[in-house]
Write a protein that holds these residues in place. Structure first.
Motif, PDB file in Angstrom:
ATOM      1  N   ARG A 143      85.410  66.906   0.356  1.00 58.91           N
ATOM      2  CA  ARG A 143      84.317  66.177   1.018  1.00 58.91           C
ATOM      3  C   ARG A 143      83.044  67.014   1.120  1.00 58.91           C
ATOM      4  N   ASP A 144      83.160  68.220   1.614  1.00 60.83           N
ATOM      5  CA  ASP A 144      81.967  69.056   1.806  1.00 60.83           C
ATOM      6  C   ASP A 144      81.326  69.425   0.476  1.00 60.83           C
ATOM      7  N   ASN A 145      82.136  69.699  -0.539  1.00 62.11           N
ATOM      8  CA  ASN A 145      81.589  70.019  -1.859  1.00 62.11           C
ATOM      9  C   ASN A 145      80.816  68.835  -2.427  1.00 62.11           C
ATOM     10  N   ILE A 146      81.371  67.638  -2.246  1.00 59.36           N
ATOM     11  CA  ILE A 146      80.704  66.445  -2.777  1.00 59.36           C
ATOM     12  C   ILE A 146      79.413  66.173  -2.029  1.00 59.36           C
ATOM     13  N   ASN A 147      79.459  66.273  -0.717  1.00 63.72           N
ATOM     14  CA  ASN A 147      78.244  66.040   0.073  1.00 63.72           C
ATOM     15  C   ASN A 147      77.142  67.046  -0.264  1.00 63.72           C
ATOM     16  N   GLY A 148      77.542  68.249  -0.678  1.00 56.62           N
ATOM     17  CA  GLY A 148      76.570  69.270  -1.041  1.00 56.62           C
ATOM     18  C   GLY A 148      76.314  69.362  -2.527  1.00 56.62           C
ATOM     19  N   ALA A 149      76.626  68.291  -3.257  1.00 54.51           N
ATOM     20  CA  ALA A 149      76.558  68.334  -4.714  1.00 54.51           C
ATOM     21  C   ALA A 149      75.158  68.570  -5.251  1.00 54.51           C
ATOM     22  N   LEU A 150      74.135  68.189  -4.502  1.00 56.67           N
ATOM     23  CA  LEU A 150      72.767  68.370  -4.997  1.00 56.67           C
ATOM     24  C   LEU A 150      72.420  69.850  -5.149  1.00 56.67           C
ATOM     25  N   ASP A 151      73.195  70.705  -4.487  1.00 57.95           N
ATOM     26  CA  ASP A 151      72.951  72.148  -4.584  1.00 57.95           C
ATOM     27  C   ASP A 151      73.972  72.862  -5.468  1.00 57.95           C
ATOM     28  N   LEU A 152      74.912  72.125  -6.036  1.00 56.83           N
ATOM     29  CA  LEU A 152      75.950  72.758  -6.847  1.00 56.83           C
ATOM     30  C   LEU A 152      75.415  73.099  -8.240  1.00 56.83           C
ATOM     31  N   SER A 153      75.848  74.243  -8.755  1.00 57.20           N
ATOM     32  CA  SER A 153      75.495  74.647 -10.114  1.00 57.20           C
ATOM     33  C   SER A 153      76.362  73.909 -11.116  1.00 57.20           C
ATOM     34  N   ALA A 154      75.990  74.019 -12.380  1.00 60.57           N
ATOM     35  CA  ALA A 154      76.795  73.420 -13.440  1.00 60.57           C
ATOM     36  C   ALA A 154      78.204  74.008 -13.442  1.00 60.57           C
ATOM     37  N   GLU A 155      78.309  75.311 -13.214  1.00 65.41           N
ATOM     38  CA  GLU A 155      79.611  75.970 -13.148  1.00 65.41           C
ATOM     39  C   GLU A 155      80.464  75.383 -12.030  1.00 65.41           C
ATOM     40  N   ALA A 156      79.858  75.177 -10.867  1.00 61.65           N
ATOM     41  CA  ALA A 156      80.596  74.640  -9.717  1.00 61.65           C
ATOM     42  C   ALA A 156      81.027  73.197  -9.969  1.00 61.65           C
ATOM     43  N   ILE A 157      80.190  72.419 -10.629  1.00 61.68           N
ATOM     44  CA  ILE A 157      80.534  71.028 -10.912  1.00 61.68           C
ATOM     45  C   ILE A 157      81.693  70.955 -11.891  1.00 61.68           C
ATOM     46  N   VAL A 158      81.667  71.788 -12.927  1.00 62.93           N
ATOM     47  CA  VAL A 158      82.784  71.803 -13.886  1.00 62.93           C
ATOM     48  C   VAL A 158      84.065  72.253 -13.196  1.00 62.93           C
ATOM     49  N   SER A 159      83.958  73.240 -12.345  1.00 58.99           N
ATOM     50  CA  SER A 159      85.138  73.704 -11.607  1.00 58.99           C
ATOM     51  C   SER A 159      85.698  72.596 -10.728  1.00 58.99           C
ATOM     52  N   LEU A 160      84.810  71.809 -10.110  1.00 57.65           N
ATOM     53  CA  LEU A 160      85.248  70.676  -9.299  1.00 57.65           C
ATOM     54  C   LEU A 160      85.981  69.657 -10.167  1.00 57.65           C
ATOM     55  N   CYS A 161      85.423  69.361 -11.326  1.00 51.28           N
ATOM     56  CA  CYS A 161      86.056  68.411 -12.234  1.00 51.28           C
ATOM     57  C   CYS A 161      87.443  68.891 -12.653  1.00 51.28           C
ATOM     58  N   GLU A 162      87.548  70.178 -12.952  1.00 50.44           N
ATOM     59  CA  GLU A 162      88.828  70.729 -13.384  1.00 50.44           C
ATOM     60  C   GLU A 162      89.821  70.762 -12.226  1.00 50.44           C
ATOM     61  N   ARG A 163      89.339  71.147 -11.060  1.00 51.72           N
ATOM     62  CA  ARG A 163      90.215  71.255  -9.891  1.00 51.72           C
ATOM     63  C   ARG A 163      90.788  69.896  -9.509  1.00 51.72           C
ATOM     64  N   CYS A 164      89.997  68.856  -9.700  1.00 48.38           N
ATOM     65  CA  CYS A 164      90.419  67.497  -9.321  1.00 48.38           C
ATOM     66  C   CYS A 164      91.031  66.734 -10.491  1.00 48.38           C
ATOM     67  N   ASP A 165      91.228  67.424 -11.609  1.00 45.21           N
ATOM     68  CA  ASP A 165      91.826  66.811 -12.797  1.00 45.21           C
ATOM     69  C   ASP A 165      91.009  65.615 -13.281  1.00 45.21           C
ATOM     70  N   GLY A 166      89.688  65.690 -13.047  1.00 43.22           N
ATOM     71  CA  GLY A 166      88.829  64.588 -13.438  1.00 43.22           C
ATOM     72  C   GLY A 166      88.717  64.403 -14.934  1.00 43.22           C
TER      73      GLY A 166
END
Length: 365
Positions: free
Chosen positions: A268-291
């Motif tokens: 939840r907190d990562n998604i709410n703060g997505a406007l500040d996430l780097s490309a690396e963090a977004i890819v890591s989120l996708c991988e972590r969530c099996d997106g």
């Protein structure tokens, strides 16, 4: 032998709502009479028959007697001398205890028509207190017919049922069945408040703390028309993982709902703060969530968190993260793997390519 339409079909017709299913009660007949007319028996606990042409359900008029705690502890009696009123008095609410004859005339011995006009949920008789499922059904009806209120005497009866431990006898599968149906109604917050007001919520879903924000979130999810896993995840969004797991295990919540709820609460907190996430963090989120393998579930997670934002359709973090996933999935991982001379570096190369693709997407967004 006389046949009457009963229950929800009559109620919804009087409310001017579409009728989904029709139930019929047959007075003055025996099982043998029904079989001679071509009806097919399907009931286990009491005689229910399917019409030979329409396949609609026809139940013989019956009475019932409480023999044990919970909703299974009943003995049913059917006979030609069981009257229509005998059958109607065993029903839960007055609005469900109205019968319509084939000529359209109504039998309404308990004032159901007046309660429909006054928008009141009122129990038919003390027999309501013998079946704890009726608390769940009333709460679910409150989510569907959100202008109705619970009669004070009925609320008092439900509170006594909770205090007497009737709710504790409910089996998990039946609780989840009713809760899931309530979550799919137009105003699921009403189900939660009714359950809280009578004390049942603490017994069946004690992990949930009701507040104005939560009620807004779950109603927002309903307004968006999202499916059941998303609505359940929205309900669980501010709970700890162990609490979600505990509730889900106890109520036998389907894995699809449980897993999405755990993931949405965790991120939840990562998604709410997505406007500040780097490309690396977004890819890591996708991988972590099996997106990358399960893009639909990833999209459901974003939907659940977006409900918490209470912004219909344009929750910016969700748009950014969905676009990031699309960019990452567009990378041809197979081609990169084939072109990599060192097999050990394949994951690293693919990850880097996905980060670059997401960075390009963010630069254009």
């Amino acid at each position: 032998m006389k046949i009457y339409t009963v229950g929800g079909a009559v109620r919804d017709q009087l409310l001017g709502l579409p009728i989904k299913d029709r139930d019929y009660v047959v007075v003055g007949a025996t099982p043998e009479d029904m079989l001679r007319r071509g009806f097919r028996p399907v009931g286990k606990d009491f005689p229910v028959f399917l019409h030979p042409q329409t396949q609609e359900e026809y139940a013989l008029a019956r009475t019932e007697r409480k023999t044990a705690p919970g909703y299974r502890g009943f003995v049913f009696h059917t006979a030609p001398d069981v009257t229509l009123e005998d059958d109607l008095v065993r029903r839960d609410l007055t609005i469900n205890a109205i019968a319509m004859a084939e000529d359209g005339s109504l039998t309404d011995p308990f004032g159901g028509v007046a309660d429909i006009e006054n928008k009141v949920f009122r129990h038919v008789s003390g027999a309501f207190g013998e079946d704890p499922v009726r608390i769940l059904r009333l709460a679910r009806f409150a989510a569907r017919y959100d202008a109705f209120t619970v009669a004070p005497a009925t609320m008092d009866l439900m509170r006594r049922m909770v205090a007497d431990g009737e709710v504790d006898a409910l089996v998990a599968e039946r609780v989840w069945q009713e809760v899931a149906k309530g979550l799919m109604e137009a105003r699921p917050s009403r189900m939660l408040t009714v359950l809280q007001d009578c004390g049942a919520l603490a017994r069946i879903m004690g992990e949930i703390t009701i507040g104005a924000r939560l009620l807004q979130v779950i109603d927002h999810a309903a307004a968006q028309g999202v499916d059941l896993p998303v609505r359940f995840a929205a309900l669980m969004l501010h709970m700890r993982k162990d609490a979600i797991e505990q509730l889900s295990e106890r109520l036998r919540v389907p894995n699809e709902c449980r897993e999405l709820a755990v993931m949405a609460a965790r991120e939840r907190d990562n998604i709410n703060g997505a406007l500040d996430l780097s490309a690396e963090a977004i890819v890591s989120l996708c991988e972590r969530c099996d997106g990358l393998r399960k893009p639909q579930r990833y999209a459901q997670m974003l939907q659940a968190v977006a409900c918490d934002g209470l912004v219909a359709g344009d929750f910016a973090p969700a748009v950014r993260l969905q676009g990031g996933l699309d960019a990452a999935r567009a990378v041809n991982a197979g081609a990169l793997a084939q072109g990599c001379t060192d097999p050990k570096r394949i994951p690293e190369v693919i990850h880097a390519a996905r980060v670059a693709a997401v960075a390009a997407f963010l630069a254009q967004a």
